[in-house]
Design a protein around this motif. Structure first.
Motif, PDB file in Angstrom:
ATOM      1  N   SER A   1       7.535 -17.122  10.689  1.00 46.85           N
ATOM      2  CA  SER A   1       6.933 -18.439  10.934  1.00 46.85           C
ATOM      3  C   SER A   1       6.401 -18.599  12.359  1.00 46.85           C
ATOM      4  O   SER A   1       5.844 -19.638  12.685  1.00 46.85           O
ATOM      5  N   SER A   2       6.554 -17.563  13.194  1.00 41.42           N
ATOM      6  CA  SER A   2       6.099 -17.683  14.585  1.00 41.42           C
ATOM      7  C   SER A   2       4.581 -17.697  14.665  1.00 41.42           C
ATOM      8  O   SER A   2       3.920 -16.849  14.061  1.00 41.42           O
ATOM      9  N   PRO A   3       3.995 -18.637  15.400  1.00 39.41           N
ATOM     10  CA  PRO A   3       2.539 -18.659  15.564  1.00 39.41           C
ATOM     11  C   PRO A   3       2.080 -17.444  16.358  1.00 39.41           C
ATOM     12  O   PRO A   3       2.696 -17.072  17.350  1.00 39.41           O
ATOM     13  N   GLN A   4       0.987 -16.823  15.924  1.00 37.46           N
ATOM     14  CA  GLN A   4       0.503 -15.589  16.532  1.00 37.46           C
ATOM     15  C   GLN A   4      -0.690 -15.860  17.449  1.00 37.46           C
ATOM     16  O   GLN A   4      -1.670 -16.474  17.039  1.00 37.46           O
TER      17      GLN A   4
ATOM     18  N   PHE B   1       1.915 -10.386  23.320  1.00 31.80           N
ATOM     19  CA  PHE B   1       3.368 -10.448  23.158  1.00 31.80           C
ATOM     20  C   PHE B   1       3.980 -11.701  23.770  1.00 31.80           C
ATOM     21  O   PHE B   1       4.733 -12.419  23.126  1.00 31.80           O
ATOM     22  N   ALA B   2       3.673 -11.961  25.028  1.00 33.80           N
ATOM     23  CA  ALA B   2       4.330 -13.062  25.733  1.00 33.80           C
ATOM     24  C   ALA B   2       4.065 -14.403  25.061  1.00 33.80           C
ATOM     25  O   ALA B   2       4.980 -15.210  24.868  1.00 33.80           O
ATOM     26  N   GLU B   3       2.807 -14.640  24.696  1.00 31.13           N
ATOM     27  CA  GLU B   3       2.454 -15.926  24.089  1.00 31.13           C
ATOM     28  C   GLU B   3       3.078 -16.096  22.708  1.00 31.13           C
ATOM     29  O   GLU B   3       3.494 -17.183  22.324  1.00 31.13           O
ATOM     30  N   THR B   4       3.168 -15.009  21.951  1.00 32.07           N
ATOM     31  CA  THR B   4       3.679 -15.088  20.590  1.00 32.07           C
ATOM     32  C   THR B   4       5.199 -15.115  20.549  1.00 32.07           C
ATOM     33  O   THR B   4       5.806 -15.988  19.912  1.00 32.07           O
ATOM     34  N   TRP B   5       5.845 -14.159  21.204  1.00 33.22           N
ATOM     35  CA  TRP B   5       7.281 -13.964  21.013  1.00 33.22           C
ATOM     36  C   TRP B   5       8.150 -14.796  21.942  1.00 33.22           C
ATOM     37  O   TRP B   5       9.358 -14.889  21.741  1.00 33.22           O
ATOM     38  N   GLY B   6       7.547 -15.421  22.961  1.00 32.58           N
ATOM     39  CA  GLY B   6       8.312 -16.373  23.742  1.00 32.58           C
ATOM     40  C   GLY B   6       8.760 -17.540  22.876  1.00 32.58           C
ATOM     41  O   GLY B   6       9.920 -17.965  22.905  1.00 32.58           O
ATOM     42  N   THR B   7       7.843 -18.048  22.062  1.00 31.17           N
ATOM     43  CA  THR B   7       8.166 -19.150  21.153  1.00 31.17           C
ATOM     44  C   THR B   7       9.223 -18.732  20.147  1.00 31.17           C
ATOM     45  O   THR B   7      10.173 -19.468  19.870  1.00 31.17           O
ATOM     46  N   PHE B   8       9.081 -17.527  19.598  1.00 30.70           N
ATOM     47  CA  PHE B   8      10.066 -17.005  18.650  1.00 30.70           C
ATOM     48  C   PHE B   8      11.456 -16.965  19.283  1.00 30.70           C
ATOM     49  O   PHE B   8      12.441 -17.423  18.685  1.00 30.70           O
ATOM     50  N   GLY B   9      11.555 -16.387  20.493  1.00 30.66           N
ATOM     51  CA  GLY B   9      12.853 -16.248  21.132  1.00 30.66           C
ATOM     52  C   GLY B   9      13.536 -17.583  21.349  1.00 30.66           C
ATOM     53  O   GLY B   9      14.725 -17.756  21.043  1.00 30.66           O
ATOM     54  N   ARG B  10      12.778 -18.543  21.859  1.00 34.74           N
ATOM     55  CA  ARG B  10      13.357 -19.861  22.130  1.00 34.74           C
ATOM     56  C   ARG B  10      13.792 -20.553  20.835  1.00 34.74           C
ATOM     57  O   ARG B  10      14.905 -21.071  20.726  1.00 34.74           O
ATOM     58  N   ASN B  11      12.909 -20.541  19.835  1.00 35.00           N
ATOM     59  CA  ASN B  11      13.224 -21.214  18.575  1.00 35.00           C
ATOM     60  C   ASN B  11      14.420 -20.574  17.869  1.00 35.00           C
ATOM     61  O   ASN B  11      15.299 -21.262  17.338  1.00 35.00           O
ATOM     62  N   PHE B  12      14.449 -19.243  17.848  1.00 37.88           N
ATOM     63  CA  PHE B  12      15.552 -18.554  17.169  1.00 37.88           C
ATOM     64  C   PHE B  12      16.883 -18.848  17.836  1.00 37.88           C
ATOM     65  O   PHE B  12      17.874 -19.163  17.166  1.00 37.88           O
TER      66      PHE B  12
END
Length: 231
Positions: free
Chosen positions: A96-99, A17-28
């Motif tokens: 588009s978030s990297p998993q 979760f942390a590695e994947t959705w941290g990027t999503f949160g920041r980008n969004f």
């Protein structure tokens, strides 16, 4: 009763979760504020996300909520953006978030299928981005069933997706294990009459999951050994 099928949550379970959705949160947040860091940080607080630390609070709506629920929380703070547009933007950014795989997924899933197990995914993400994530990891074909919050079966902690999986693969719920990183996953599993396996690749701690889990494991890679020990 022997386990004949396994239903996985996606975020925090198949993918860290942390590695994947941290990027999503920041980008969004930067996308929805047109790069305004101060405004993005304010919106991050609304959904339990620290923009500078790129980290979620344990009670963040993003952890187990649907895209609709995230949009509902953000909508009062984005009056210029209609709900439908906000949902579309969340889904697009999610897809588009990297998993980051919790374990090497192809050999893990191939091993389970070779053991004769039916496999599925039940996520509170949308079905489209979920399928995109599985395909990007090269594992979509390993699953007999994939359901998102918008697939017509409801969403967790309700058991609708779980009952739909059981019917789809023709296995009784008591012979299915539900695997997840949040209480929503395990509550759904209990409501469906399934075995429940908690994993620690999300943000919930072991002591949080233990109340609803038959077992708590470090990650999904420990499931084959657990199945062997409990055969």
């Amino acid at each position: 009763m022997p386990i004949q099928a396994i239903l996985f949550d996606k975020d925090g379970t198949l993918f860290d979760f942390a590695e994947t959705w941290g990027t999503f949160g920041r980008n969004f947040l930067l996308r929805v504020t047109n790069g305004d860091h101060a405004r993005a940080a304010e919106l991050g607080q609304v959904i339990g996300f620290d923009l500078e630390q790129v980290a979620y609070s344990e009670d963040s709506v993003v952890i187990a909520g649907t895209v609709e629920e995230i949009a509902e929380v953000l909508e009062p703070h984005l009056p210029e953006m209609p709900r439908e547009e906000l949902v579309d933007l969340l889904n697009a950014e999610s897809a588009s978030s990297p998993q980051a795989q919790a374990v090497p997924l192809i050999p893990f899933l191939e091993g389970l299928r070779e053991a004769g197990l039916k496999l599925g995914v039940a996520t509170n993400d949308g079905e489209m981005p979920a399928s995109e994530h599985l395909s990007s990891a090269g594992i979509r074909e390993h699953f007999d069933f994939v359901a998102g919050y918008d697939s017509g079966h409801g969403f967790k902690p309700g058991p609708g997706q779980l009952f739909a999986f059981a019917q789809h693969v023709g296995v009784n719920p008591e012979n299915i294990a539900m695997v997840g990183d949040s209480l929503h996953d395990l509550q759904a599993g209990r409501a469906a009459g399934m075995k429940t396996i908690g994993v620690l690749t999300g943000l919930a701690r072991a002591e949080t999951l233990e109340a609803m889990a038959d077992v708590v494991l470090p990650n999904i890679g420990h499931i084959p050994a657990w199945l062997y020990e409990n055969a």
